[in-house]
Scaffold this motif. Structure first.
Motif, PDB file in Angstrom:
ATOM      1  N   UNK A  83       0.851  -1.201   0.000  1.00  0.00           N
ATOM      2  CA  UNK A  83       0.000   0.000   0.000  1.00  0.00           C
ATOM      3  C   UNK A  83       0.881   1.243   0.000  1.00  0.00           C
ATOM      4  N   UNK A  84       1.306   1.639  -1.199  1.00  0.00           N
ATOM      5  CA  UNK A  84       2.315   2.709  -1.316  1.00  0.00           C
ATOM      6  C   UNK A  84       1.894   3.830  -2.252  1.00  0.00           C
ATOM      7  N   UNK A  85       0.614   3.840  -2.665  1.00  0.00           N
ATOM      8  CA  UNK A  85       0.146   4.893  -3.557  1.00  0.00           C
ATOM      9  C   UNK A  85       0.636   4.776  -4.986  1.00  0.00           C
ATOM     10  N   UNK A  86       1.244   3.644  -5.343  1.00  0.00           N
ATOM     11  CA  UNK A  86       1.783   3.507  -6.700  1.00  0.00           C
ATOM     12  C   UNK A  86       0.668   3.506  -7.753  1.00  0.00           C
ATOM     13  N   UNK A  87      -0.526   3.059  -7.388  1.00  0.00           N
ATOM     14  CA  UNK A  87      -1.641   3.020  -8.329  1.00  0.00           C
ATOM     15  C   UNK A  87      -2.039   4.424  -8.785  1.00  0.00           C
ATOM     16  N   UNK A  88      -1.690   5.439  -8.018  1.00  0.00           N
ATOM     17  CA  UNK A  88      -2.103   6.810  -8.313  1.00  0.00           C
ATOM     18  C   UNK A  88      -1.179   7.521  -9.296  1.00  0.00           C
ATOM     19  N   UNK A  89      -0.028   6.931  -9.596  1.00  0.00           N
ATOM     20  CA  UNK A  89       0.960   7.585 -10.456  1.00  0.00           C
ATOM     21  C   UNK A  89       0.552   7.544 -11.930  1.00  0.00           C
ATOM     22  N   UNK A  90       0.598   8.692 -12.583  1.00  0.00           N
ATOM     23  CA  UNK A  90       0.373   8.776 -14.029  1.00  0.00           C
ATOM     24  C   UNK A  90       1.628   8.343 -14.771  1.00  0.00           C
ATOM     25  N   UNK A  91       1.443   7.919 -16.009  1.00  0.00           N
ATOM     26  CA  UNK A  91       2.591   7.610 -16.860  1.00  0.00           C
ATOM     27  C   UNK A  91       3.363   8.890 -17.180  1.00  0.00           C
ATOM     28  N   UNK A  92       4.678   8.766 -17.229  1.00  0.00           N
ATOM     29  CA  UNK A  92       5.535   9.867 -17.675  1.00  0.00           C
ATOM     30  C   UNK A  92       6.579   9.294 -18.634  1.00  0.00           C
ATOM     31  N   UNK A  93       7.454  10.139 -19.117  1.00  0.00           N
ATOM     32  CA  UNK A  93       8.508   9.668 -20.028  1.00  0.00           C
ATOM     33  C   UNK A  93       9.403   8.650 -19.328  1.00  0.00           C
ATOM     34  N   UNK A  94       9.602   8.830 -18.021  1.00  0.00           N
ATOM     35  CA  UNK A  94      10.533   7.964 -17.288  1.00  0.00           C
ATOM     36  C   UNK A  94       9.841   6.924 -16.405  1.00  0.00           C
ATOM     37  N   UNK A  95       8.519   6.937 -16.355  1.00  0.00           N
ATOM     38  CA  UNK A  95       7.820   6.007 -15.466  1.00  0.00           C
ATOM     39  C   UNK A  95       6.571   5.454 -16.140  1.00  0.00           C
ATOM     40  N   UNK A  96       6.470   4.134 -16.170  1.00  0.00           N
ATOM     41  CA  UNK A  96       5.253   3.496 -16.662  1.00  0.00           C
ATOM     42  C   UNK A  96       4.401   3.117 -15.457  1.00  0.00           C
ATOM     43  N   UNK A  97       3.266   3.763 -15.321  1.00  0.00           N
ATOM     44  CA  UNK A  97       2.412   3.529 -14.176  1.00  0.00           C
ATOM     45  C   UNK A  97       1.591   2.259 -14.281  1.00  0.00           C
ATOM     46  N   UNK A  98       0.675   2.083 -13.319  1.00  0.00           N
ATOM     47  CA  UNK A  98      -0.138   0.872 -13.240  1.00  0.00           C
ATOM     48  C   UNK A  98      -1.552   1.076 -13.780  1.00  0.00           C
ATOM     49  N   UNK A  99      -1.922   2.321 -14.061  1.00  0.00           N
ATOM     50  CA  UNK A  99      -3.307   2.613 -14.436  1.00  0.00           C
ATOM     51  C   UNK A  99      -3.734   1.936 -15.730  1.00  0.00           C
ATOM     52  N   UNK A 100      -2.786   1.736 -16.655  1.00  0.00           N
ATOM     53  CA  UNK A 100      -3.132   1.165 -17.956  1.00  0.00           C
ATOM     54  C   UNK A 100      -2.859  -0.337 -18.037  1.00  0.00           C
ATOM     55  N   UNK A 101      -2.496  -0.946 -16.918  1.00  0.00           N
ATOM     56  CA  UNK A 101      -2.323  -2.402 -16.896  1.00  0.00           C
ATOM     57  C   UNK A 101      -3.664  -3.068 -17.203  1.00  0.00           C
ATOM     58  N   UNK A 102      -3.625  -4.261 -17.757  1.00  0.00           N
ATOM     59  CA  UNK A 102      -4.848  -4.930 -18.211  1.00  0.00           C
ATOM     60  C   UNK A 102      -5.882  -5.091 -17.098  1.00  0.00           C
ATOM     61  N   UNK A 103      -5.426  -5.294 -15.866  1.00  0.00           N
ATOM     62  CA  UNK A 103      -6.350  -5.501 -14.746  1.00  0.00           C
ATOM     63  C   UNK A 103      -6.910  -4.190 -14.202  1.00  0.00           C
ATOM     64  N   UNK A 104      -6.328  -3.065 -14.613  1.00  0.00           N
ATOM     65  CA  UNK A 104      -6.755  -1.757 -14.095  1.00  0.00           C
ATOM     66  C   UNK A 104      -7.464  -0.891 -15.138  1.00  0.00           C
ATOM     67  N   UNK A 105      -7.064  -1.023 -16.377  1.00  0.00           N
ATOM     68  CA  UNK A 105      -7.603  -0.163 -17.436  1.00  0.00           C
ATOM     69  C   UNK A 105      -9.103  -0.401 -17.578  1.00  0.00           C
ATOM     70  N   UNK A 106      -9.889   0.631 -17.610  1.00  0.00           N
ATOM     71  CA  UNK A 106     -11.358   0.577 -17.681  1.00  0.00           C
ATOM     72  C   UNK A 106     -11.975   0.074 -16.373  1.00  0.00           C
ATOM     73  N   UNK A 107     -11.157  -0.212 -15.376  1.00  0.00           N
ATOM     74  CA  UNK A 107     -11.683  -0.794 -14.140  1.00  0.00           C
ATOM     75  C   UNK A 107     -11.651   0.174 -12.964  1.00  0.00           C
TER      76      UNK A 107
END
Length: 341
Positions: A83-107
């Motif tokens: 529980x580290x708030x990583x789910x809240x991070x947007x994608x950037x040039x240097x970081x691929x976040x978790x929001x667009x992962x298959x289990x999260x996208x549209x969910x």
């Protein structure tokens, strides 16, 4: 609903050994983490809990579904890196976040609610309250606001400066998982079968996408349900929302059609009737291997107090899954969507 390999005693014994190893690994990795405390912000930001509560009241009052959305956000955060708030991070040039992962996208949804709360907290107590703590408290308040139980939330988490799209796709349970795979997902996080059945009760609120329940309603729904007029009507409703072919993946339905906006034990009554919308939910009661899970479903259907108590305990336990690295390299983000610069 069980696969033939699951009936093999040696296969089941092997899984039991794997579960034991997962639990030991989890215990060792979290044994040295700094302790979380109930009074963490009592001096540094005494208004923190009140700010979160008031903002959540506004959010849920304007849209009751938001309670389930914030609860799901917290769950999806904790199962990836803790529980580290990583789910809240947007994608950037240097970081691929978790929001667009298959289990999260549209969910997942509710990010703007978190943004509003964070802005209020930063106004009152700049740089003090972590997004990870904010999300954990917001999930608790969300449950209370729709009739669920209260529990004390230990605080003191740091925000991760990393995220993992890969782990989001690998660690999070999916709608069509079988029972043993589902159990493995929870045990890997240090959670028990009892925790799993109680936490699944969160599906007493919230919605499911057609893409996640199509296989269920065109599969074994009729086999598990009572075949009474109410069950048949419900199945027909689901099929009208979610066609077998021709799209409609993003069409939604309530996971609990009886009391969709009330946190109660109605979800377990649905499982007893074989009406679980998701395969992973109905497996808790209908799987041939679900001897323990079936008893727990029956228990929580019969005793809402027992369900509320175990749900509270399991939520604290899940909220205590920490990211060891974040205590060393973590931070308190000024904006929950981006690491500090």
């Amino acid at each position: 609903m069980a696969h033939s390999q699951y009936s093999n005693p040696s296969y089941v014994q092997s899984l039991a050994l794997i579960f034991s190893i997962f639990s030991l690994m989890n215990f060792i990795s979290h044994a040295t983490d700094p302790p979380l405390t109930l009074d963490y912000y009592s001096s540094s930001c005494p208004t923190a809990l009140e700010v979160i509560r008031k903002e959540m009241e506004c959010a849920v009052l304007s849209e009751p579904r938001m309670a389930a959305s914030l609860l799901r956000l917290h769950f999806h955060d904790c199962f990836v890196q803790g529980c580290d708030g990583s789910i809240l991070l947007d994608d950037t040039i240097t970081l691929q976040g978790e929001k667009k992962a298959s289990t999260n996208f549209h969910s997942l949804r509710g990010y703007r609610v978190i943004d509003r709360i964070k802005n209020k907290l930063e106004s009152d107590c700049p740089g003090i309250v972590s997004c990870a703590d904010l999300l954990t408290v917001a999930a608790r308040d969300a449950v209370i606001l729709v009739g669920g139980p209260y529990w004390d939330v230990p605080l003191g988490r740091k925000d991760s400066t990393t995220a993992s799209s890969t782990l989001a796709s690998e660690n999070l349970p999916t709608a069509n998982q079988g029972l043993l795979s589902l159990i493995s997902s929870f045990v890997y996080q240090g959670l028990t079968v009892t925790d799993m059945v109680a936490l699944s009760g969160a599906h007493t609120i919230g919605m499911a996408r057609c893409a996640n329940f199509r296989a269920r309603i065109y599969g074994d729904y009729e086999q598990t349900s009572d075949k009474n007029p109410i069950s048949e009507t419900q199945l027909n409703n689901l099929k009208s929302i979610c066609p077998a072919t021709g799209g409609g993946d993003n069409n939604i339905t309530a996971l609990d059609y009886v009391t969709p906006n009330l946190f109660d034990n109605s979800f377990y009554h649905m499982l007893l009737r074989g009406e679980g919308v998701l395969n992973s939910d109905q497996e808790l009661y209908s799987s041939l291997l679900g001897i323990e899970t079936k008893k727990l479903v029956q228990k929580y259907a019969e005793d809402s107090i027992a369900f509320f108590q175990q749900f509270s305990d399991s939520m604290v336990k899940m909220g205590n899954i920490t990211n060891s690295d974040s205590f060393v390299t973590g931070e308190v983000r000024k904006n929950c969507r981006f690491v500090n610069t």
